[in-house]
Design an enzyme around this catalytic site. Structure first.
Site, PDB file in Angstrom:
ATOM      1  N   ASP A  56       0.869  -1.196   0.000  1.00 57.19           N
ATOM      2  CA  ASP A  56       0.000   0.000   0.000  1.00 57.19           C
ATOM      3  C   ASP A  56       0.895   1.232   0.000  1.00 57.19           C
ATOM      4  OD1 ASP A  56      -2.121  -1.730   0.433  1.00 57.19           O
ATOM      5  OD2 ASP A  56      -2.254  -1.295   2.586  1.00 57.19           O
ATOM      6  N   GLU A 216     -11.952 -10.297  12.934  1.00 52.01           N
ATOM      7  CA  GLU A 216     -12.702  -9.295  12.149  1.00 52.01           C
ATOM      8  C   GLU A 216     -14.176  -9.650  12.143  1.00 52.01           C
ATOM      9  OE1 GLU A 216     -11.206  -7.882   8.379  1.00 52.01           O
ATOM     10  OE2 GLU A 216     -13.211  -8.028   7.485  1.00 52.01           O
ATOM     11  N   HIS A 219     -15.613 -11.560   9.193  1.00 50.77           N
ATOM     12  CA  HIS A 219     -15.122 -12.908   8.923  1.00 50.77           C
ATOM     13  C   HIS A 219     -15.903 -13.957   9.711  1.00 50.77           C
ATOM     14  CE1 HIS A 219     -11.045 -11.107   7.462  1.00 50.77           C
ATOM     15  NE2 HIS A 219     -12.083 -10.655   6.790  1.00 50.77           N
ATOM     16  N   ASP A 256     -17.462  -5.798   4.000  1.00 54.09           N
ATOM     17  CA  ASP A 256     -16.625  -4.728   4.587  1.00 54.09           C
ATOM     18  C   ASP A 256     -17.372  -3.416   4.775  1.00 54.09           C
ATOM     19  OD1 ASP A 256     -14.356  -6.302   4.861  1.00 54.09           O
ATOM     20  OD2 ASP A 256     -13.514  -5.719   2.931  1.00 54.09           O
TER      21      ASP A 256
HETATM   22  C1  GCO Z   1      -9.911  -9.058   3.968  1.00 57.16           C
HETATM   23  C2  GCO Z   1      -9.034  -8.878   5.181  1.00 57.16           C
HETATM   24  C3  GCO Z   1      -7.916  -7.898   4.955  1.00 57.16           C
HETATM   25  C4  GCO Z   1      -6.885  -7.924   6.064  1.00 57.16           C
HETATM   26  C5  GCO Z   1      -5.739  -7.077   5.679  1.00 57.16           C
HETATM   27  C6  GCO Z   1      -4.779  -6.808   6.791  1.00 57.16           C
HETATM   28  O1  GCO Z   1     -10.998  -9.601   4.131  1.00 57.16           O
HETATM   29  O2  GCO Z   1      -9.515  -8.677   2.866  1.00 57.16           O
HETATM   30  O3  GCO Z   1      -9.845  -8.461   6.224  1.00 57.16           O
HETATM   31  O4  GCO Z   1      -8.455  -6.616   4.814  1.00 57.16           O
HETATM   32  O5  GCO Z   1      -7.414  -7.486   7.258  1.00 57.16           O
HETATM   33  O6  GCO Z   1      -5.075  -7.694   4.622  1.00 57.16           O
HETATM   34  O7  GCO Z   1      -4.134  -7.930   7.143  1.00 57.16           O
HETATM   35 MN    MN Z   2      -9.287  -7.618   8.104  1.00 54.19          MN
HETATM   36 MN    MN Z   3     -11.982  -8.795   5.761  1.00 50.08          MN
END
Ligand code: GCO
Ligand code: MN
Ligand code: MN
Length: 386
Positions: A56, A216, A219, A256
């Site tokens: 990034d 997360e 997830h 997200d």
């Molecule tokens: C996703 C993940 C990523 C990771 C990121 C940091 O679902 O793509 O959540 O956003 O969190 O790569 O490690």
């Molecule tokens: Mn993530």
């Molecule tokens: Mn994610």
């Protein structure tokens, strides 16, 4: 009142506010912003920190001179804004080299390249101040189990983590690892699919104390699970090193969304868990604005994540101070102490006494709990009528 402050430790990844809205069906809809521009955007909305994947910040093909210039400009932006870098991570998923995973790839050259790339990225993260290093194995999985042995995959993951822990110790870095589970996307199935899997895996490493988790919201929700329970297990084990906040409708693609935008009630119980138990790590928003947003709306997205967290935090304080709610909780948890002689740490005497105690099983089965009344109070609190 709901203004973000440094003590709230709100962070965003460069990839979150910098997300250009590309999806499997469509091209980017927002122009690319430089890391420096994104740091200024985050300062404008009131964030505390910024996190990044190596690429990034520094493109994968950058020359050493380009790298140095990019890093110097980024450091200047951090100094100008007061934004800090609490976490960094490696991109082990975008480049075609990682199409079959990184640490679990069947190609030993790819596995070694992934280690090399991660060591370089760790150096970069540490140079910019990161204390937490996230591992999200987005491509560590399969579409078919015909070609990869899942036990071998676990062993390869362990070997990589052990190698990288030793690297950190060898360099004398003050850095801890946080492993992030995800059940699928971009692979059909990803190994160590949930936070619970990661917690079990960590205990098999050579340096488990250096390694925790980065759960997360989206997830666990993608897997149809209760995120708050997973975070609780991590906290109880002293393993909640970082957290990725966002939102996600159950049963949908990897969305997200802005924190709290879909499942407000579970977001409330999550914030309650974190705040009541003194979580003091980053509140990292791993989310992005709708594809329909322009950059003004991206700022609204980022402000919304933080504002919703702070509003929910205030609701938690109200919950804890609400006399009716607390009276119901006291009733629900009432304990006469009559069982104390039989329970707690085992002894042969206690067990003998417990075995000869006569229980009124029918009466035990008659006791109702006022969870409906309690839950309605929570709903009314969240709806703003309490
Ligand atoms: C996703 C993940 C990523 C990771 C990121 C940091 O679902 O793509 O959540 O956003 O969190 O790569 O490690
Ligand atoms: Mn993530
Ligand atoms: Mn994610």
């Amino acid at each position: 009142m709901y203004e973000p402050k440094p003590e709230h430790k709100f962070t965003f990844g460069l990839w979150t506010v910098g997300n250009q809205g590309r999806d499997p069906f469509g091209e980017p809809v927002r122009p690319a912003k430089s890391p420096v521009e994104l740091v200024h955007l985050l300062a404008e909305v009131g964030a505390w920190g910024v996190n990044f994947h190596d690429n990034d910040l520094v493109p994968i093909d950058a020359t050493p001179a380009q790298r140095d210039k990019i890093v110097a400009d980024f450091k200047q932006a951090l100094a100008d804004t007061g934004i800090i870098v609490p976490m960094a991570t490696t991109n082990l998923f975008t480049d075609p080299a990682f199409r079959d995973g990184a640490f679990t790839s069947n190609d030993s050259n790819v596995r070694a390249y992934a280690l090399q790339k991660t060591m370089n990225a760790i150096d970069l993260g540490v140079e910019l101040g990161a204390k937490i290093y996230v591992f999200w194995g987005g491509r560590e999985g399969t579409e078919t189990d015909a070609g990869k042995d899942p036990i071998t995959a676990i062993k390869r993951s362990r070997e990589a983590m052990n190698y990288l822990c030793e690297y950190v110790l060898d360099q004398g870095y003050d850095l801890k690892f946080a492993l992030e589970a995800k059940p699928n996307e971009p692979r059909g199935d990803i190994y160590n699919a949930t936070t619970g899997n990661m917690l079990a895996f960590i205990e098999t490493l050579d340096h488990p104390d250096m390694v925790g988790v980065n759960p997360e919201v989206a997830h666990e929700h993608m897997a149809g699970l209760n995120f708050t329970h997973h975070v609780a297990q991590a906290m109880e084990a002293g393993k909640l090193f970082h957290i990725d906040l966002n939102d996600q409708a159950f049963g949908r693609y990897d969305q997200d969304f802005r924190f709290g935008s879909v499942n407000l009630k579970s977001a409330f119980f999550l914030v309650k868990l974190l705040e009541d138990n003194g979580y003091d790590g980053s509140r990292h928003f791993d989310a992005h604005a709708y594809r329909t947003s322009d950059f003004e709306d991206v700022k609204a997205f980022a402000r919304g994540c933080m504002r919703t967290y702070l509003i929910l935090k205030e609701k938690v304080a109200k919950f804890n101070a609400d006399a009716e709610i607390q009276a119901l909780l006291a009733e629900i948890n009432a304990d006469s102490g009559a069982m104390t002689p039989f329970t707690g740490p085992y002894s042969a005497e206690k067990a003998a006494a417990l075995r000869s105690h006569a229980f009124d099983r029918a009466a035990l089965g008659q006791r109702g709990q006022p969870y409906e009344r309690l839950d309605q109070l929570v709903v009314e609190l969240l709806l703003g009528v309490r």
